[in-house]
Motif scaffolding. Sequence first.
Motif, short mmCIF file in Angstrom:
data_model
loop_
_atom_site.label_atom_id
_atom_site.label_comp_id
_atom_site.label_asym_id
_atom_site.label_seq_id
_atom_site.Cartn_x
_atom_site.Cartn_y
_atom_site.Cartn_z
N ARG A 88 1.65 0.04 -4.25
CA ARG A 88 1.36 -0.89 -3.42
C ARG A 88 1.90 -1.04 -2.12
N GLY A 89 3.38 -0.80 -2.60
CA GLY A 89 4.46 -0.96 -1.46
C GLY A 89 4.45 0.49 -0.58
N TYR A 90 4.32 1.42 -1.33
CA TYR A 90 4.07 2.87 -0.59
C TYR A 90 2.72 2.71 0.52
N ALA A 91 1.84 2.11 0.05
CA ALA A 91 0.62 1.95 0.74
C ALA A 91 0.92 1.07 2.18
N GLY A 92 1.72 -0.02 1.79
CA GLY A 92 2.16 -0.91 2.98
C GLY A 92 2.93 -0.11 3.95
N ILE A 93 3.77 0.55 3.49
CA ILE A 93 4.45 1.65 4.32
C ILE A 93 3.76 2.41 5.04
N LEU A 94 2.72 3.19 4.43
CA LEU A 94 1.92 4.15 5.06
C LEU A 94 1.07 3.32 6.23
N SER A 95 0.45 2.18 5.87
CA SER A 95 -0.30 1.31 6.58
C SER A 95 0.39 1.02 7.97
N GLU A 96 1.74 0.51 7.85
CA GLU A 96 2.60 -0.02 8.85
C GLU A 96 3.23 1.12 9.74
N GLY A 97 3.64 2.22 8.94
CA GLY A 97 4.02 3.39 9.72
C GLY A 97 3.09 4.22 10.32
N LEU A 98 1.88 4.68 9.81
CA LEU A 98 1.09 5.39 10.47
C LEU A 98 -0.34 4.78 10.79
N GLY A 99 -0.52 3.70 10.58
CA GLY A 99 -1.74 3.03 11.15
C GLY A 99 -1.59 2.86 12.88
N GLY A 100 -2.76 3.27 13.47
CA GLY A 100 -2.91 3.48 14.71
C GLY A 100 -2.31 4.74 15.19
N GLU A 101 -1.86 5.70 14.48
CA GLU A 101 -1.48 6.97 14.97
C GLU A 101 -2.55 8.02 15.22
N THR A 102 -2.28 9.10 15.72
CA THR A 102 -3.42 10.08 16.12
C THR A 102 -3.25 10.80 14.61
#
Length: 146
Positions: A88-102
């Motif tokens: 779930r922490g990895y999902a949080g990292i992906l969400s914060e780090g890649l959300g909103g990117e192209t």
Amino acid sequence: MPNPETLEKLPPKLREIVQLFASAPKSMRLQALLEYSKKVPALPERYQGHNAMEQVHECQSPFFLATEVEDGRLKLYFDVPAEAPTVRGYAGILSEGLGGETPEAVLNVPDDFYYEMGLAELITPMRLRGMSAILHRLKNQARSAA
């Protein structure tokens, strides 16, 4: 210290997260990963019950994801049980780090970027394979959206 070639391929928010983890002592990395588990946004109603979400079967824990494109930017949705805090922490990292990117920015992320964070010292090889599968599925969805 993270590989500079890997860092330059990461979108700015994800790069910052990777550098934060890489510079932290091992004990703090685990704590930070657990903190990111709390940052997974709630699912919109349309995805409740995993409607239109893709399951990542390679994960030991039930893991579902969906992507949408709005104005050329990805919106990421993850459903991971609280009983699986590292994934779930990895999902949080992906969400914060890649959300909103192209989609293109997501496709350029190195498949093993999480090694630069020092996660291999914290997580079992089986969980790391699951993380790799998550990123692979996310990239497939980004590719379809592009």
